[in-house]
Design a protein around this motif. Structure first.
Motif, PDB file in Angstrom:
ATOM      1  N   LEU A  37       0.632  -1.043  -0.201  1.00  0.00           N
ATOM      2  CA  LEU A  37      -0.567  -0.051  -0.120  1.00  0.00           C
ATOM      3  C   LEU A  37       0.477   0.764  -0.094  1.00  0.00           C
ATOM      4  CD1 LEU A  37      -2.568  -0.884   2.806  1.00  0.00           C
ATOM      5  CD2 LEU A  37      -2.800  -1.093   0.268  1.00  0.00           C
ATOM      6  N   ALA A  58      -5.081   2.708   2.747  1.00  0.00           N
ATOM      7  CA  ALA A  58      -6.463   2.129   2.213  1.00  0.00           C
ATOM      8  C   ALA A  58      -7.121   2.548   1.736  1.00  0.00           C
ATOM      9  CB  ALA A  58      -6.509   0.412   3.289  1.00  0.00           C
ATOM     10  N   GLN A  63      -8.520  -2.715  -0.363  1.00  0.00           N
ATOM     11  CA  GLN A  63      -7.478  -2.467   0.141  1.00  0.00           C
ATOM     12  C   GLN A  63      -7.834  -2.562   2.561  1.00  0.00           C
ATOM     13  OE1 GLN A  63      -6.073   0.946  -1.181  1.00  0.00           O
ATOM     14  NE2 GLN A  63      -4.845  -0.036  -2.075  1.00  0.00           N
TER      15      GLN A  63
END
Length: 165
Positions: A37, A58, A63
């Motif tokens: 990420l 996220a 995510q």
């Protein structure tokens, strides 16, 4: 058909299953594969104190769904920032999450609205925000209490889109 041939439908099903398995392995869908990420600095302003963290961001459904699941450690000054499209009551849980966490719910204005401190690893108990939240910050358990972070404090990070970041 001899003794070693599979019916065509079984062979096709096996090929499709193998393709799905291969796709899951290659895109990191298994627990052992961590997602990569983007990271950014985040600051919690608590009175006269500023607490700085590096957070993973996220921002997609995929995510956010994985979050910190399956992670067994996280550096002290690190966390994860969840960004949602709207400001609503949020509900989290700790299923498949071995790290105890502080879950900090944040309004669209960057104000902490509630903190679920010292959450229980692997728990399926629903953890509600108790108020509308657009952002959620997860830190190692005990961090909020140790630093005096509380509801009403301000949180700023570039991806939150707030002017005073």
């Amino acid at each position: 058909m001899n003794a070693y041939q599979l019916p065509r439908s079984v062979a096709l099903a096996l090929c499709v299953g193998f393709a799905i398995l291969l796709s899951a392995v290659s895109n990191g869908s298994f627990a052992g594969n961590s997602q990569t990420l983007p990271t950014e600095p985040l600051t919690v302003i608590s009175g006269a104190n500023e607490h700085r963290f590096t957070v993973e961001v996220a921002s997609t459904d995929t995510q956010r769904a994985k979050g910190l699941m399956f992670r067994e450690e996280m550096a002290a000054e690190h966390g994860m920032l969840f960004i949602f499209d709207g400001e609503f009551e949020r509900h989290f849980w700790m299923k498949n999450t071995p790290l105890p966490l502080d879950i900090i719910f944040i309004s669209s204005q960057g104000e902490i609205v509630s903190i679920a401190a010292d959450t229980t690893p692997y728990s399926e108990k629903v953890i509600p925000s108790g108020a509308p939240a657009k952002f959620v910050l997860e830190l190692n358990a005990g961090t909020a209490a140790k630093l005096g972070i509380k509801p009403g404090d301000k949180v700023v990070a570039g991806s939150m889109g707030l002017n005073d970041a």
